[in-house]
Design an enzyme around this catalytic site. Sequence first.
Site, PDB file in Angstrom:
ATOM      1  CG  HIS A 161      -4.706   0.435  -8.352  1.00 18.45           C
ATOM      2  ND1 HIS A 161      -5.549   0.690  -8.056  1.00 18.45           N
ATOM      3  CD2 HIS A 161      -3.690   1.528  -7.470  1.00 18.45           C
ATOM      4  CE1 HIS A 161      -5.907   1.031  -6.620  1.00 18.45           C
ATOM      5  NE2 HIS A 161      -4.969   1.597  -6.588  1.00 18.45           N
ATOM      6  CB  ILE A 175       8.114  -4.199  -9.424  1.00 14.04           C
ATOM      7  CG1 ILE A 175       8.347  -5.381 -11.003  1.00 14.04           C
ATOM      8  CG2 ILE A 175       9.042  -2.876 -10.324  1.00 14.04           C
ATOM      9  CD1 ILE A 175       9.939  -5.576 -10.703  1.00 14.04           C
ATOM     10  NE  ARG A 214     -18.860 -10.490  12.926  1.00 12.87           N
ATOM     11  CZ  ARG A 214     -18.880 -12.356  12.937  1.00 12.87           C
ATOM     12  NH1 ARG A 214     -18.554 -12.342  11.301  1.00 12.87           N
ATOM     13  NH2 ARG A 214     -18.509 -13.614  13.101  1.00 12.87           N
ATOM     14  CG  HIS A 273      -2.063   0.609   1.450  1.00  9.50           C
ATOM     15  ND1 HIS A 273      -2.240   2.140   0.276  1.00  9.50           N
ATOM     16  CD2 HIS A 273      -2.895   0.949   2.343  1.00  9.50           C
ATOM     17  CE1 HIS A 273      -3.736   2.372   0.382  1.00  9.50           C
ATOM     18  NE2 HIS A 273      -3.478   2.054   1.892  1.00  9.50           N
ATOM     19  CG  ASP A 284       2.685   5.121  -3.811  1.00 10.85           C
ATOM     20  OD1 ASP A 284       2.810   5.625  -3.103  1.00 10.85           O
ATOM     21  OD2 ASP A 284       2.533   3.635  -3.470  1.00 10.85           O
TER      22      ASP A 284
END
Length: 376
Positions: A261, A256, A356, A222, A312
């Site tokens: 994504h 890598i 839940r 992430h 990123d």
Amino acid sequence: MAEAKQLSGAGLRGQSAGETALCTVGQSGSGLTYRGYDIKALADQVEFEEVAYLLLYGKLPNVQELQDYKARLKSMRGLPAALKTVLEQIPANAHPMDVMRTGCSMLGNLETEADFGQQHQHIDRMLAVFPSIINYWYNFAHYGKRIETETDADSIGEHFLWTLHGKQPDPLHVKVMHASLILYAEHEFNASTFTARVCASTLSDIHSCITGAIGSLRGPLHGGANEAAMAMISQWQTPDEAEDAIMGMLARKDKIMGFGHAIYRDSDPRNAIIKAWSKQLSEQVGDTVLFPVSERVEAVMWREKKLFCNADFFHASAYHFMGIPTELFTPIFVCSRVSGWAAHVIEQRANNRIIRPSADYTGPDERPVPGLEDRD
Ligand SMILES: CCC(=O)SCCNC(=O)CCNC(=O)[C@H](O)C(C)(C)COP(=O)(O)OP(=O)(O)OC[C@H]1O[C@@H](n2cnc3c(N)ncnc32)[C@H](O)[C@@H]1OP(=O)(O)O
Ligand SMILES: O=C([O-])CC(=O)C(=O)O
């Protein structure tokens, strides 16, 4: 127009886990909107504070609202003495994401959210103070310096750079920070945001929701991918060297970092934006290695695997060119995504049912408990 990625299988992929009015991701394969505004238009035209206000207060601020909002955030940058004391105990070799997690949690001890009517005040405080937390610790732990965190910086991005480097930043770098913080601000039900919403659904306090989200963002699959990408590309001196190494990694089936994504299929719309800033910064610093290496990695990954850069990948070189230490990359993501996390907490609280889900059981059939002496 590209089609949306076919989503199914493990990791709750493709299953709707609730409703949101905050963001759409990948609806046309590669689109991203915040409350209906396209990410490119936002990154081109507004400041990060306008996006934070949009997410948290439901509309883009007008001139007066923006001025008041920025003044309020500016007045909230100071660190309580007890928080400074805690930060000073954390060793220099700690991971800065652990510092963020502790800093957020400690803030919740000192400035506890007593009822949800105070949520906006606590959220604004976190937005304002997170850069102060990380850079106070960083300067103290590495240089023994107790920095002043109440700067004259006009924005959160400028405040981050100012408190990191101890001087007013280059105006180009402030612009890049606005774009970067906007790109990272919000992304629907990603892992860290979902963590925040699950926590909110138990009617927990805002600091617990954000502390949990920081923990989820830390992982290299992430938010931690920007640091991992930097560690990878900084090993290579030429594009050819990078290409050989990537081919080897792919042959070994290594991941890598900064590629692929969970939702987008053939591109991440944030990549072109941060890549353009990285190129401009590369020219500013006279780089002849890192940007060409990054571009080659991008080309090889597409050629070999049809895998594209996510948000990123080019953040790694962009932050590096601005003199930001690699281990602070993911904490910057926190300084931005706290706006999205908090907007989701507000949304969850407004229409709450405890989250839940169920599980498909794969263990043994029901059986008797053996006595202690009868066990293997
Ligand atoms: C900006 C903030 C973010 O969090 S963006 C994500 C940042 N994380 C990374 O960059 C880490 C590297 N990327 C990955 O691990 C994955 O692409 C993530 C992002 C976790 C998505 O996983 P998932 O939805 O399972 O991928 P997928 O179903 O599209 O995978 C299809 C096949 O391709 C492979 N793949 C995927 N990404 C990479 C990669 N970066 N490097 C090498 N291979 C990759 C997958 O392993 C999968 O292969 P296979 O079909 O199992 O053989
Ligand atoms: O949406 C995701 O899975 C990951 C994420 O937070 C992003 O790309 O910004």
